[in-house]
Design an enzyme around this catalytic site. Structure first.
Site, PDB file in Angstrom:
ATOM      1  N   ALA A 225       0.847  -1.191   0.000  1.00 30.18           N
ATOM      2  CA  ALA A 225       0.000   0.000   0.000  1.00 30.18           C
ATOM      3  C   ALA A 225       0.883   1.241   0.000  1.00 30.18           C
ATOM      4  CB  ALA A 225      -0.917  -0.009   1.221  1.00 30.18           C
TER       5      ALA A 225
ATOM      6  N   GLY B 128      -0.613  -5.194   0.842  1.00 26.77           N
ATOM      7  CA  GLY B 128      -1.841  -5.138   0.072  1.00 26.77           C
ATOM      8  C   GLY B 128      -1.765  -5.877  -1.245  1.00 26.77           C
TER       9      GLY B 128
ATOM     10  N   GLU C 188       3.373  -6.078   7.508  1.00 24.17           N
ATOM     11  CA  GLU C 188       2.775  -4.922   8.180  1.00 24.17           C
ATOM     12  C   GLU C 188       3.243  -4.732   9.622  1.00 24.17           C
ATOM     13  OE1 GLU C 188      -0.161  -5.828   4.836  1.00 24.17           O
ATOM     14  OE2 GLU C 188       1.161  -6.941   6.171  1.00 24.17           O
TER      15      GLU C 188
ATOM     16  N   GLU D 242      -2.585  -9.361  -0.416  1.00 27.61           N
ATOM     17  CA  GLU D 242      -4.012  -9.395  -0.106  1.00 27.61           C
ATOM     18  C   GLU D 242      -4.858  -9.332  -1.375  1.00 27.61           C
ATOM     19  OE1 GLU D 242      -4.740  -7.542   4.193  1.00 27.61           O
ATOM     20  OE2 GLU D 242      -3.597  -6.180   2.898  1.00 27.61           O
TER      21      GLU D 242
END
Length: 259
Positions: A67, A112, A135, A115
């Site tokens: 991200a 992300g 993260e 994900e």
């Protein structure tokens, strides 16, 4: 609709390729890109000429390298929860798409990016791909569904290890753990994804949509047996069912119409 951060290309066979087009940022997902993904998948749901989707990243270095950290660094407890919930909504839209979605992971798929890949139905990785949910190194946890989908795919023990250490694994390790379906040279990753989709598209599309729904329900930990029986019954009422069984008995190739 024009997109700033996505490239969309619809092939004659109905396969829509969505390319995350932020190569200079290693295709990192900012809020604008996430909203464009949402809009792109609304088209996938709404437009019958789109039969399936391949998601990939621009270039050969990164699928999605995470991200946008600068954007994340400004989050507070209140809007952080909303930020995560919005990402979960968008990725659930991808996961629950009634048309097959394949991730062509062509490099780094971190945070992300992992994900996003896990929200797709099938994952094809290039040999240079790397996967990880780092993260915790930022004082965070995965927020777009990563704790849930990784556990479904690799099991509780491996999910604990990957998320708590933040370790990054190779494509070969990802295949060993069940995180990806295939590993191919980077120049073949999209073609392999399309090859799989072509095989799926030769089947009855109504049945495929029921398969997606039933497997997603099973993966969520719910009792999906009744849902499966209902879907089976629905398939029995379709023209594709009549065509498929007739073709089998007549020893010919079926011609499915999606009805």
């Amino acid at each position: 609709m024009e997109f700033e951060n996505l490239l969309l290309e619809l092939a004659n066979n109905g396969v829509l390729t969505i390319t995350i087009n932020r190569e200079d940022k290693l295709n990192a997902l900012n809020s604008a890109t996430m909203e464009e993904l949402n809009s792109a998948f609304q088209r996938v749901y709404d437009e019958p000429e789109i039969k399936a989707v391949v998601i990939t990243g621009k270039g050969q270095k990164a699928f999605v390298a995470g991200a946008d950290i600068a954007e994340i660094s400004e989050l507070t407890q209140m809007n952080g929860r909303k930020f995560a919930e919005r990402g979960q909504e968008i990725f659930a839209q991808i996961e629950n798409c009634p048309k097959p979605v394949v991730a062509a992971v062509n490099g780094y798929a971190l945070g992300g990016g992992s994900e996003l890949a896990m929200a797709c139905h099938i994952r094809v990785a290039s040999e240079n791909a790397k996967f990880g949910l780092p993260e915790v190194s930022l004082g965070l946890i995965p927020g777009y569904g990563g704790t849930q989908r990784l556990t479904q795919l690799v099991g509780k023990g491996k999910a604990f290890e990957m998320i708590m250490t933040g370790d990054i694994i190779s494509a070969a390790e990802a295949k060993e753990f069940g995180l990806v379906n295939h590993v191919v040279p980077v120049e073949e990753v999209v073609n392999k994804s399309v090859e799989i989709i072509d095989k799926i598209l030769s089947k009855a599309s109504v049945a495929i949509s029921h398969v997606i729904d039933c497997i997603n329900l099973a993966a969520s930990g719910n009792d999906g047996f009744q849902n499966e029986a209902n879907a089976f019954g629905n398939c029995c009422g379709t023209e594709d069912f009549k065509e498929g069984t007739s073709a089998f008995l007549q020893k010919r190739k079926p011609i499915f119409t999606g009805k």
